[in-house]
Scaffold this active site. Structure first.
Site, mmCIF file in Angstrom:
data_model
loop_
_atom_site.group_PDB
_atom_site.id
_atom_site.type_symbol
_atom_site.label_atom_id
_atom_site.label_comp_id
_atom_site.label_asym_id
_atom_site.label_seq_id
_atom_site.Cartn_x
_atom_site.Cartn_y
_atom_site.Cartn_z
ATOM 1 N N GLY A 1 -2.636 2.994 2.393
ATOM 2 C CA GLY A 1 -1.865 1.771 2.405
ATOM 3 C C GLY A 1 -2.768 0.561 2.428
ATOM 4 N N CYS A 2 -2.246 -0.560 2.891
ATOM 5 C CA CYS A 2 -3.027 -1.793 2.944
ATOM 6 C C CYS A 2 -4.287 -1.585 3.760
ATOM 7 C CB CYS A 2 -2.176 -2.904 3.565
ATOM 8 S SG CYS A 2 -3.068 -4.450 3.779
ATOM 9 N N PHE A 3 -5.416 -2.004 3.203
ATOM 10 C CA PHE A 3 -6.689 -1.760 3.900
ATOM 11 C C PHE A 3 -6.859 -2.586 5.167
ATOM 12 C CE2 PHE A 3 -8.734 -4.141 0.014
ATOM 13 C CZ PHE A 3 -8.003 -5.291 0.291
#
Length: 224
Positions: A51-53
């Site tokens: 997902g979003c880092f």
């Protein structure tokens, strides 16, 4: 559907409840196959996508034995390793985090346990929370054959034990390259604690790490 920094929105209600439940859950079983702690200090790297880092980085930078973390991109080419291109979902890249760790203080298997426990949901295909697309896929980019062996063995173990309500969809693929993301993505959750996205999607991960792995949790402050 892709989310820019300005337009990323947070689905409240059900999403908030889901993250609250995740934070309160007990840790998943440790890997039955792992390596021993190294006899001498050193440096090794692991690359995870989930997902979003921002959230993945905020978890691993608070793990004992982790020396540094870098948000970036893996899976595509250098020519397309920019945020503006990656969010188009056409580059093959996944938002990823490079974790540099001391193998005498933490094992790769322990990092895998944290990755599957609190860093993301490994049963979600090409999405995490409000972020949808292949750039948000669950993936382990292994640096060597040992990392591949340990990752595949742990996934098989967790599926066999039915730890999650659905099968794990995490890709295990060789690391061809890691490209550092733009400066404003580095330590984003730390520098933007009041961002609604961070509060809903990432703060619960940090709390889950602290609750489930108190022996591995350390406070984090970026180096100047």
């Amino acid at each position: 559907m892709s989310f820019s920094i300005v337009s990323r929105t947070v689905a409240t209600g059900i999403l908030l409840t889901a993250f609250a439940v995740a934070a309160a859950s007990p840790p998943i079983p440790p890997p039955s196959t792992d390596v021993s702690l190294a006899s001498k200090p050193g440096k090794e790297t692991a690359v995870f996508a989930g997902g979003c880092f921002w959230g993945v980085q905020s978890v691993f930078q608070r793990v004992k034995g982790v020396l540094s973390t870098t948000a970036g991109y893996s899976g595509g080419s250098a020519k397309t390793a920019t945020y503006e291109q990656v969010v188009t979902e056409t580059t093959g890249h996944a938002e990823s985090v490079e974790v540099t760790f001391d193998p005498s203080r933490i094992t790769y298997g322990q990092l895998l346990r944290i990755y599957f426990s609190v860093a993301h949901d490994p049963t979600e295909l090409n999405r995490q929370g409000p972020d949808v697309g292949t750039s948000y896929r669950s993936a382990i980019f292994y640096a060597n054959e040992e990392q591949m062996r340990l990752a595949k063995a742990y996934i098989a173990q967790l599926d066999r034990q039915k730890v999650f309500p659905k099968p794990i969809v995490t890709e295990v693929t060789p690391l061809k390259a890691f490209y550092r993301a733009e400066d404003y993505h580095q330590d984003y959750a730390y520098h933007n604690p009041d961002n609604p996205y961070i509060q809903v999607c990432d703060r619960p991960k940090i709390e889950a790490l602290k609750q489930q792995f108190p022996e591995l949790f350390v406070e984090y402050k970026p180096k100047k």
